[in-house]
Scaffold this motif. Structure first.
Motif, PDB file in Angstrom:
ATOM      1  N   ARG A  59       0.148   7.308  -5.559  1.00  0.00           N
ATOM      2  CA  ARG A  59      -0.248   8.417  -4.703  1.00  0.00           C
ATOM      3  C   ARG A  59      -1.621   8.950  -5.098  1.00  0.00           C
ATOM      4  NH1 ARG A  59       0.643  14.103  -3.639  1.00  0.00           N
ATOM      5  NH2 ARG A  59       1.300  14.558  -5.768  1.00  0.00           N
ATOM      6  N   LYS A  60      -2.440   9.197  -4.078  1.00  0.00           N
ATOM      7  CA  LYS A  60      -3.763   9.746  -4.314  1.00  0.00           C
ATOM      8  C   LYS A  60      -3.908  11.066  -3.567  1.00  0.00           C
ATOM      9  CE  LYS A  60      -6.043   5.312  -5.113  1.00  0.00           C
ATOM     10  NZ  LYS A  60      -7.146   4.401  -4.709  1.00  0.00           N
ATOM     11  N   LEU A  61      -4.645  11.990  -4.157  1.00  0.00           N
ATOM     12  CA  LEU A  61      -4.812  13.315  -3.577  1.00  0.00           C
ATOM     13  C   LEU A  61      -6.291  13.622  -3.418  1.00  0.00           C
ATOM     14  CD1 LEU A  61      -3.494  16.045  -2.756  1.00  0.00           C
ATOM     15  CD2 LEU A  61      -3.710  16.725  -5.149  1.00  0.00           C
ATOM     16  N   LEU A  62      -6.667  14.026  -2.200  1.00  0.00           N
ATOM     17  CA  LEU A  62      -8.024  14.490  -1.917  1.00  0.00           C
ATOM     18  C   LEU A  62      -7.966  15.999  -1.713  1.00  0.00           C
ATOM     19  CD1 LEU A  62      -9.486  11.879   0.615  1.00  0.00           C
ATOM     20  CD2 LEU A  62     -10.424  12.444  -1.623  1.00  0.00           C
ATOM     21  N   LEU A  63      -8.708  16.735  -2.493  1.00  0.00           N
ATOM     22  CA  LEU A  63      -8.714  18.185  -2.362  1.00  0.00           C
ATOM     23  C   LEU A  63      -9.847  18.632  -1.449  1.00  0.00           C
ATOM     24  CD1 LEU A  63      -8.073  19.068  -6.097  1.00  0.00           C
ATOM     25  CD2 LEU A  63      -6.459  19.328  -4.221  1.00  0.00           C
ATOM     26  N   LEU A 106      -9.822  17.779 -12.400  1.00  0.00           N
ATOM     27  CA  LEU A 106      -8.879  18.119 -11.335  1.00  0.00           C
ATOM     28  C   LEU A 106      -7.446  17.836 -11.767  1.00  0.00           C
ATOM     29  CD1 LEU A 106     -10.685  16.842  -8.102  1.00  0.00           C
ATOM     30  CD2 LEU A 106     -10.485  19.189  -8.929  1.00  0.00           C
ATOM     31  N   GLY A 107      -7.249  16.692 -12.426  1.00  0.00           N
ATOM     32  CA  GLY A 107      -5.910  16.369 -12.904  1.00  0.00           C
ATOM     33  C   GLY A 107      -5.402  17.416 -13.884  1.00  0.00           C
ATOM     34  N   LYS A 108      -6.277  17.875 -14.764  1.00  0.00           N
ATOM     35  CA  LYS A 108      -5.907  18.911 -15.728  1.00  0.00           C
ATOM     36  C   LYS A 108      -5.602  20.224 -15.013  1.00  0.00           C
ATOM     37  CE  LYS A 108      -5.495  20.843 -19.806  1.00  0.00           C
ATOM     38  NZ  LYS A 108      -4.303  20.566 -20.659  1.00  0.00           N
ATOM     39  N   ALA A 109      -6.402  20.578 -14.028  1.00  0.00           N
ATOM     40  CA  ALA A 109      -6.188  21.825 -13.294  1.00  0.00           C
ATOM     41  C   ALA A 109      -4.861  21.826 -12.544  1.00  0.00           C
ATOM     42  CB  ALA A 109      -7.339  22.049 -12.314  1.00  0.00           C
ATOM     43  N   LEU A 110      -4.453  20.659 -12.063  1.00  0.00           N
ATOM     44  CA  LEU A 110      -3.201  20.560 -11.309  1.00  0.00           C
ATOM     45  C   LEU A 110      -1.977  20.780 -12.192  1.00  0.00           C
ATOM     46  CD1 LEU A 110      -4.119  17.613  -8.941  1.00  0.00           C
ATOM     47  CD2 LEU A 110      -3.308  19.862  -8.192  1.00  0.00           C
ATOM     48  N   GLU A 111      -2.158  20.747 -13.492  1.00  0.00           N
ATOM     49  CA  GLU A 111      -1.043  21.050 -14.392  1.00  0.00           C
ATOM     50  C   GLU A 111      -0.712  22.542 -14.368  1.00  0.00           C
ATOM     51  OE1 GLU A 111      -2.089  19.707 -18.258  1.00  0.00           O
ATOM     52  OE2 GLU A 111      -2.312  17.599 -17.675  1.00  0.00           O
ATOM     53  N   LEU A 136     -18.639  14.229  -3.920  1.00  0.00           N
ATOM     54  CA  LEU A 136     -17.641  15.250  -4.252  1.00  0.00           C
ATOM     55  C   LEU A 136     -16.455  15.191  -3.293  1.00  0.00           C
ATOM     56  CD1 LEU A 136     -19.525  18.547  -5.222  1.00  0.00           C
ATOM     57  CD2 LEU A 136     -18.044  17.155  -6.673  1.00  0.00           C
ATOM     58  N   SER A 137     -16.746  14.941  -2.020  1.00  0.00           N
ATOM     59  CA  SER A 137     -15.673  14.930  -1.021  1.00  0.00           C
ATOM     60  C   SER A 137     -14.738  13.737  -1.196  1.00  0.00           C
ATOM     61  CB  SER A 137     -16.259  14.914   0.392  1.00  0.00           C
ATOM     62  OG  SER A 137     -16.861  13.660   0.689  1.00  0.00           O
ATOM     63  N   GLU A 138     -15.223  12.678  -1.811  1.00  0.00           N
ATOM     64  CA  GLU A 138     -14.431  11.459  -1.973  1.00  0.00           C
ATOM     65  C   GLU A 138     -13.698  11.404  -3.308  1.00  0.00           C
ATOM     66  OE1 GLU A 138     -17.356   8.443  -1.404  1.00  0.00           O
ATOM     67  OE2 GLU A 138     -17.255   8.558   0.799  1.00  0.00           O
ATOM     68  N   LEU A 139     -13.801  12.463  -4.080  1.00  0.00           N
ATOM     69  CA  LEU A 139     -13.160  12.492  -5.386  1.00  0.00           C
ATOM     70  C   LEU A 139     -11.636  12.512  -5.227  1.00  0.00           C
ATOM     71  CD1 LEU A 139     -13.712  12.729  -8.432  1.00  0.00           C
ATOM     72  CD2 LEU A 139     -13.701  15.218  -8.162  1.00  0.00           C
ATOM     73  N   GLU A 140     -10.984  11.549  -5.824  1.00  0.00           N
ATOM     74  CA  GLU A 140      -9.535  11.410  -5.707  1.00  0.00           C
ATOM     75  C   GLU A 140      -8.850  11.630  -7.052  1.00  0.00           C
ATOM     76  OE1 GLU A 140      -9.103   8.131  -2.115  1.00  0.00           O
ATOM     77  OE2 GLU A 140      -9.039   7.462  -4.208  1.00  0.00           O
ATOM     78  N   VAL A 141      -7.676  12.205  -6.974  1.00  0.00           N
ATOM     79  CA  VAL A 141      -6.839  12.341  -8.150  1.00  0.00           C
ATOM     80  C   VAL A 141      -5.607  11.476  -7.925  1.00  0.00           C
ATOM     81  CG1 VAL A 141      -5.659  13.943  -9.689  1.00  0.00           C
ATOM     82  CG2 VAL A 141      -7.620  14.727  -8.356  1.00  0.00           C
ATOM     83  N   THR A 142      -5.310  10.578  -8.840  1.00  0.00           N
ATOM     84  CA  THR A 142      -4.172   9.705  -8.688  1.00  0.00           C
ATOM     85  C   THR A 142      -2.931  10.332  -9.323  1.00  0.00           C
ATOM     86  OG1 THR A 142      -4.533   8.530 -10.761  1.00  0.00           O
ATOM     87  CG2 THR A 142      -5.697   7.721  -8.804  1.00  0.00           C
ATOM     88  N   ALA A 143      -1.795   9.743  -9.052  1.00  0.00           N
ATOM     89  CA  ALA A 143      -0.531  10.256  -9.583  1.00  0.00           C
ATOM     90  C   ALA A 143      -0.542  10.272 -11.114  1.00  0.00           C
ATOM     91  CB  ALA A 143       0.644   9.425  -9.076  1.00  0.00           C
ATOM     92  N   GLU A 144      -1.200   9.299 -11.708  1.00  0.00           N
ATOM     93  CA  GLU A 144      -1.276   9.241 -13.169  1.00  0.00           C
ATOM     94  C   GLU A 144      -2.044  10.441 -13.721  1.00  0.00           C
ATOM     95  OE1 GLU A 144      -1.084   4.431 -14.011  1.00  0.00           O
ATOM     96  OE2 GLU A 144      -2.978   5.543 -14.229  1.00  0.00           O
TER      97      GLU A 144
END
Length: 266
Positions: free
Chosen positions: A2-6, A226-231, A256-264
């Protein structure tokens, strides 16, 4: 995986270092019938450059500061009268960029300005620093209200060291402060929304323990921040944010708009 675009939020832009004269000439030809100058050009084109990458755009930035001196009647950095509110030039800029916003499909846009007490000025009228500062902050608040009446959705306020009187008079849903890490707590005394430099994300746990956070905007984020912030922050209240410097790459907003955060990374 899973990938997340904010969503990407703009905090404004710096003026271009070497704008192309041909581009300026082409722009002038398109705005016949409107009074405009180089600041108008930068305001309009830098907003246009945010399309289509930015979901929540912002016109203006530090380069717009000369307009504030003009609006408040501060000449040669001297405040010789009570701050005025002459917004005709600002109103003209807003009319121009509303056209650009509509063409770009932006349903709304903020305006990015330096804070009132970021302006360098010498008081020759009140002869009292606190009174002069309060008068200038009140005039700034009135300017922001006038701009909202013209169609601006809110104000991004840029400051290296916000003062208490500024934060007291300029807080709420219509204001978003962008400040250095050492001023984050000052802003959080008055606001639940905060712009957090990517390097400061490890402080989110500490800040959320001490303050009620609503929306968090990670400035110049990368996947790790972003991954750290989502914690700590729910994805519905987390945003990627950027302020485009004059020497930034042309594809600054796109990257910046294409920055993705993966499930990992979550």
């Amino acid at each position: 995986m899973r990938k997340l675009l904010l969503p990407l939020v703009s905090l404004g832009s710096d003026a271009e270092l070497l704008p192309d004269t041909a581009d300026i000439a082409e722009w002038i030809a398109k705005i016949k019938g409107n009074e405009a100058d180089f600041i108008s050009y930068e305001t309009d084109t830098l907003l246009q450059a945010q399309h289509p990458a930015v979901l929540y755009p912002a016109a203006g930035g530090k380069f717009y500061t000369p307009r504030l001196y003009e609006v408040f009647g501060i000449k040669d950095t001297i405040l010789s009268n009570a701050p005025e509110l002459t917004i005709s030039t600002v109103a003209g800029d807003v009319r121009l960029i509303k056209r650009t916003a509509k063409k770009s499909g932006f349903s709304q846009f903020r305006f990015s300005l330096v804070s009132p007490l970021s302006l360098e000025y010498t008081d020759k009228y009140y002869h009292d620093e606190d009174e002069a500062n309060e008068a200038l902050c009140s005039a700034y608040s009135a300017l922001c209200r006038e701009m909202r009446d013209l169609g601006v959705s809110g104000t991004v306020i840029l400051s290296d060291s916000p003062k208490e009187i500024e934060l007291e008079l300029l807080h709420g849903n219509k204001y978003l402060w962008s400040v250095p890490e050492n001023s984050l707590e000052d802003v959080l005394e008055f606001s639940r929304d905060i712009v957090l430099p990517a390097a400061s994300v490890p402080r989110l746990d500490e800040l959320s323990d001490s303050y009620t956070l609503r929306n968090v905007f990670i400035k110049d984020a990368d996947a790790a921040s972003l991954g750290k912030a989502l914690e700590t922050i729910d994805k519905d209240h987390l945003f990627t944010a950027g302020y485009r410097a004059a020497d930034a790459e042309k594809d600054y907003w796109k990257k910046l708009s294409e920055l993705e955060v993966t499930a990992e990374e979550i």
